[in-house]
Design a protein around this motif. Structure first.
Motif, short mmCIF file in Angstrom:
data_model
loop_
_atom_site.label_atom_id
_atom_site.label_comp_id
_atom_site.label_asym_id
_atom_site.label_seq_id
_atom_site.Cartn_x
_atom_site.Cartn_y
_atom_site.Cartn_z
N TYR A 271 0.85 -1.20 0.00
CA TYR A 271 0.00 0.00 0.00
C TYR A 271 0.88 1.24 0.00
O TYR A 271 0.53 2.26 -0.57
N VAL B 121 2.83 -6.04 1.97
CA VAL B 121 1.96 -6.78 2.89
C VAL B 121 1.70 -8.19 2.34
O VAL B 121 1.19 -9.04 3.05
N PRO C 79 -4.88 -14.95 10.72
CA PRO C 79 -5.06 -13.88 11.70
C PRO C 79 -5.40 -12.54 11.05
O PRO C 79 -5.13 -12.34 9.84
N SER C 80 -5.93 -11.64 11.85
CA SER C 80 -6.27 -10.31 11.35
C SER C 80 -5.01 -9.59 10.87
O SER C 80 -3.96 -9.68 11.51
N GLY C 81 -5.11 -8.94 9.73
CA GLY C 81 -3.97 -8.18 9.21
C GLY C 81 -2.97 -9.03 8.45
O GLY C 81 -1.92 -8.54 8.04
N ALA C 82 -3.30 -10.34 8.23
CA ALA C 82 -2.35 -11.24 7.57
C ALA C 82 -2.25 -10.96 6.07
O ALA C 82 -1.26 -11.32 5.44
N GLY C 83 -3.28 -10.35 5.51
CA GLY C 83 -3.25 -10.05 4.08
C GLY C 83 -4.33 -10.75 3.28
O GLY C 83 -4.31 -10.74 2.04
N LYS C 84 -5.34 -11.32 3.94
CA LYS C 84 -6.40 -12.06 3.23
C LYS C 84 -7.18 -11.14 2.30
O LYS C 84 -7.37 -11.45 1.12
N SER C 85 -7.63 -9.99 2.86
CA SER C 85 -8.44 -9.08 2.02
C SER C 85 -7.60 -8.55 0.87
O SER C 85 -8.10 -8.42 -0.26
N THR C 86 -6.34 -8.25 1.15
CA THR C 86 -5.48 -7.71 0.09
C THR C 86 -5.33 -8.74 -1.03
O THR C 86 -5.48 -8.41 -2.22
N GLU D 266 -16.10 -11.06 3.79
CA GLU D 266 -16.98 -10.77 4.92
C GLU D 266 -18.41 -10.49 4.47
O GLU D 266 -19.06 -9.60 4.99
N HIS E 202 -14.34 -15.80 8.02
CA HIS E 202 -14.19 -15.31 9.38
C HIS E 202 -14.76 -16.31 10.37
O HIS E 202 -14.46 -16.26 11.55
#
Ligand SMILES: Nc1ncnc2c1ncn2[C@@H]1O[C@H](COP(=O)(O)OP(=O)(O)OP(=O)(O)O)[C@@H](O)[C@H]1O
Length: 595
Positions: A366, A372, A391-398, A519, A550
Motif C-alpha cells: 500500500y 503486505v 489472523p487479522s492483518g495477515a493479508g487475506k483481504s489484500t 466478509e 471469518h
C-alpha cells in the motif's frame, strides 16, 4: 468594486493547505486553456469579430460629438447638428444589435467549451483507480466535482466572453484615441503608474491565495461529509465534540484563506478605482492647455475625454475578471490535476485462453517499500470453493482484492487464462471476476436500473429472473411501484439485507465465473445471514469461489483451505488434510471447536 478594508493576515494560507489528489501546475493550466481555445477557435473568432464590430460602432458616438463641438465653435447650422444626431442614433442601434449577437455567440462559445471540459472531467473521475479514490477520501473529490466545476463553469461561461469584450474594447478605444490626437492620448496613460504596480502586486499573490481557498473548501467538505456519513459512529462513541473541533479547525483554515484573498482585493480595488479617473482628469487638463495653444481642437478634447470615460468599464471588467479568472484557474488546476493520477492499468484486447486464475509470486504494498504480500502463489481450480483463513492483518483481504483485479500486484502476477487481470478492460473483467463485500450501495434510480448495473442491456425478464434467483422477487414486486420504484438516498429506503440481495442480483446478471467473497455475511443479524446465505449459494452455484472466512465452518465446508499468515500462504489443502498436518489450521480449528 468592493472596498472592504482588512488587515494583512499573519499566515499565508497557500502554505497551510495541501491537496491529496494532484493539482496541475500553471503551465499545464495554460496548455489546457490554449488547447481548448484552439479546439473552439471558430466560435472564439466569431465572438471576437462581433465584439470588434460592436465596440467600433460604439466609438463613432464620441467621434461625432467631437465633430459637432468643432462645428459649433466654427459656427454651424442646426440642420448639420440634427443630421449628426441621427447618424449617432443609427450607430447606437448598430452597436446594440452587434452586441446582442456577440453576447449570444459568447454564451454559445462558453457553453460548448464547458461541456467538453465537464465531459472530459467526468470520464477521468469515473476511471480513477479505486485505490486512489480510497486514499484521497471523499471531500477532495466531491469538492472538485462541485465547487471547482461551478467555478470553472462561471469563468468559461461569463469570464472568457467578458475578457474578450474588454480587451477588444480597450484596444479599439486606444487606437481611436491615437487616431484622433496622439498628443492628447498621452494623458490616457496617467493611470498606468498606479494601476500597473497594484495589479502586478495582486496577481503575484492571488493565484496561490485562491488555490489555498479552494483547497480549504475541500477540507471543510471532507470534515462535514465524513461526520454525516459516520453520524451513527459519532453518536455511539460520543465523538460530537471531537468532530465539532475538526469542523471548527477546517472552518478556521477556510476563514484564514478567504481573509487573505479579501485582503488582496482590498489593496487592489481602491488603487484601481483611483487609476480609472486619473486619465479623464488628465485629458481635460492636458487637453485644455493644448487647445489653449491651438495644438488640438476643443472637439478633439471632448472626443478623447469621452474615450477615457469609455475605457473605465472595460478596464474595470478586465481587472475584475482577472481576479475571477484566478479563481477559475485555481479550480481548473484542480480539475485537470485529476489527469495526473497515473493509471493503475492499461487495457489490452488479448483474450484469456481459459477461466483459470493463477497467482504467482504476487506482492503488494500500500506504501512503497512496505510489502503486505510477499510472493504469494496460488492456482485456483475451476468451480472449487477455496476458503482463506488467518489472523487479522495477515493479508487475506489484500490477496482477495488482487484476485478480483481491484489492485494490480506490485510484483509477480495474477492472471486469468494467461492474461494479467489488470490488462482486461474493466467491463470484461467484471464479467470474469467479482468481489462481493458487505458494502452494498443502492444508487438513486429505479430498482430495475440498480439491478441493470450488472448488465447494461438486461431485459426485464432477465432482471426478474436474477431477483428470483436470489430470493428477492417477492419483496421487489411488493414495492409501491414494483421494480420501477425509485430507491436509494432520498427515495424508498431498502433494508441492508435487501441491499445485499440487490447486489447479488447484479452479480447474477454480470455472471462472472469467479467470485471473491469478503466478509459478505458478517454484519447482518443471524436470521438475515441465513436468508442471505441461501441467496448466496444460488449465486455461487457453478462458479469458482474464494471466500475470506471469518467463521471456520466456512472453511470446513470448502473444497480447499488456504492459511494466510504474514503476507504468505503457509498451508494449503482440504480441511481434513490440514487437520492431519497438525499446523496452524489444526490449532485454529481445535481452539474454535473448544470455544
Ligand atoms: N488501504 C490500506 N492502506 C494501507 N495499509 C493497508 C490498507 N489495507 C490494509 N492494509 C494493511 O495491509 C495489511 C494486510 O491487511 P488485510 O486487510 O489484507 O488483512 P486481513 O488478513 O484481511 O485482515 P482482517 O481479517 O482484519 O481483514 C495489514 O497490515 C493492514 O494494516
Amino acid at each position: 468594486m468592493s472596498d472592504t478594508q482588512v488587515s494583512e493576515p499573519v499566515t499565508d494560507p497557500a502554505v497551510a493547505a495541501s491537496a491529496k489528489l494532484p493539482v496541475a501546475d500553471a503551465q499545464a493550466v495554460k496548455a489546457e486553456s490554449l488547447r481548448l481555445i484552439r479546439h473552439h477557435r471558430g466560435g472564439l473568432i466569431r465572438v471576437v469579430l462581433l465584439y470588434v464590430g460592436s465596440a467600433a460602432a460604439g466609438l463613432v458616438g464620441p467621434f461625432i460629438l467631437g465633430q459637432v463641438v468643432d462645428a459649433v465653435v466654427a459656427g454651424t447650422t442646426s440642420g448639420f447638428i440634427a443630421a449628426m444626431s441621427l447618424l449617432m442614433l443609427g450607430f447606437l442601434v448598430v452597436q446594440a444589435v452587434l452586441r446582442k449577437l456577440a453576447v449570444r455567440a459568447g454564451m454559445i462559445f462558453g457553453e460548448t467549451v464547458f461541456a467538453e471540459l465537464r465531459e472530459d472531467f467526468m470520464a477521468q473521475v469515473t476511471s480513477l483507480p479505486l485505490s486512489t479514490v480510497e486514499k484521497a477520501g471523499t471531500g477532495d473529490l466531491v469538492s472538485r466535482t462541485t465547487n471547482d466545476v461551478d467555478s470553472v463553469s462561471h469563468t468559461v461561461r461569463f469570464g472568457v466572453p467578458q475578457v474578450v469584450v474588454s480587451v477588444v474594447t480597450i484596444i479599439i478605444t486606444l487606437a481611436a484615441a491615437i487616431l484622433t490626437s496622439p498628443l492628447l492620448s498621452i494623458a490616457l496613460l496617467v493611470g498606468v503608474p498606479l494601476l500597473y504596480p497594484a495589479t502586478r502586486w495582486y496577481l503575484k499573490r492571488s493565484s496561490a491565495g485562491y488555490k489555498a481557498e479552494r483547497e480549504s473548501y475541500a477540507v471543510v467538505n471532507g470534515s462535514i461529509t465524513e461526520t454525516i456519513e459516520g453520524a451513527r459512529t459519532v453518536d455511539a462513541l460520543g465523538l460530537g465534540g471531537l468532530r465539532r473541533n475538526r469542523i471548527d479547525e477546517a472552518l478556521t483554515g477556510s476563514f484564514a484563506a478567504e481573509r487573505y484573498t479579501l485582503w488582496l482585493r482590498s489593496v487592489l480595488f481602491p488603487a484601481a478605482d483611483t487609476a480609472f479617473w486619473l486619465p479623464v482628469a488628465g485629458v481635460l487638463l492636458w487637453g485644455g492647455w493644448l487647445a489653449s495653444v491651438d495644438l488640438v481642437t476643443p472637439g478633439a478634447v471632448a472626443t478623447v475625454a469621452l474615450f477615457a470615460v469609455r475605457l473605465i468599464d472595460p478596464v474595470d471588467l478586465l481587472i475584475m475578471w482577472t481576479d475571477e479568472i484566478q479563481v477559475g484557474a485555481a479550480s481548473l488546476a484542480r480539475i485537470i490535476g485529476i489527469k495526473n493520477v497515473p493509471a493503475d492499468r492499461t487495457a489490452t484486447d488479448v483474450q484469456p485462453s481459459s477461466d483459470d486464475i493463477t497467482v504467482s509470486g504476487a506482492r503488494y504494498a500500500y506504501r512503497p517499500g512496505h510489502d503486505v504480500l510477499h510472493g504469494v502463489d496460488l492456482q485456483l481450480r475451476r468451480g472449487e470453493r477455496l476458503a482463506m483463513v488467518g489472523p487479522s492483518g495477515a493479508g487475506k483481504s489484500t490477496l482477495g482484492r488482487l484476485i478480483a483485479g481491484i489492485h494490480p500486484p506490485t510484483g509477480g502476477s495474477v492472471t486469468v487464462g494467461g492474461v494479467p487481470l489488470v490488462d482486461r478492460p474493466l467491463d470484461a473483467l467484471r464479467r470474469e471476476v467479482a468481489l462481493v463485500t458487505q458494502e452494498h450501495h443502492v444508487f438513486v434510480g429505479s430498482l430495475a436500473d440498480n439491478i441493470r448495473l450488472g448488465k447494461a442491456d438486461a431485459t426485464s425478464t432477465e432482471i426478474e429472473k436474477a431477483l428470483d434467483d436470489v430470493g428477492a422477487l417477492g419483496w421487489a414486486r411488493a414495492l409501491p411501484e414494483g421494480l420501477d420504484t425509485e430507491v436509494g438516498s432520498g427515495a424508498y429506503e431498502v433494508t441492508p439485507a435487501q441491499a445485499q440481495e440487490v447486489a447479488l442480483a447484479r452479480l447474477v446478471l454480470a455472471d462472472p465465473h469467479t467470485l471473491v467473497l469478503d466478509e459478505a455475511t458478517s454484519l447482518i443479524d443471524p436470521q438475515a445471514a441465513r436468508d442471505l446465505e441461501r441467496s448466496l449459494s444460488a449465486v455461487l452455484e457453478g462458479r469458482t469461489v474464494v471466500a475470506i472466512a471469518h467463521r471456520l465452518h466456512t472453511a470446513h465446508d470448502a473444497d480447499r483451505v488456504a492459511v494466510v499468515e504474514n503476507g504468505n500462504i503457509t498451508e494449503l489443502g482440504s480441511h481434513d488434510e490440514l487437520l492431519a498436518l497438525g499446523g496452524s489450521y489444526a490449532s485454529l480449528w481445535r481452539s474454535w471447536r473448544t470455544e
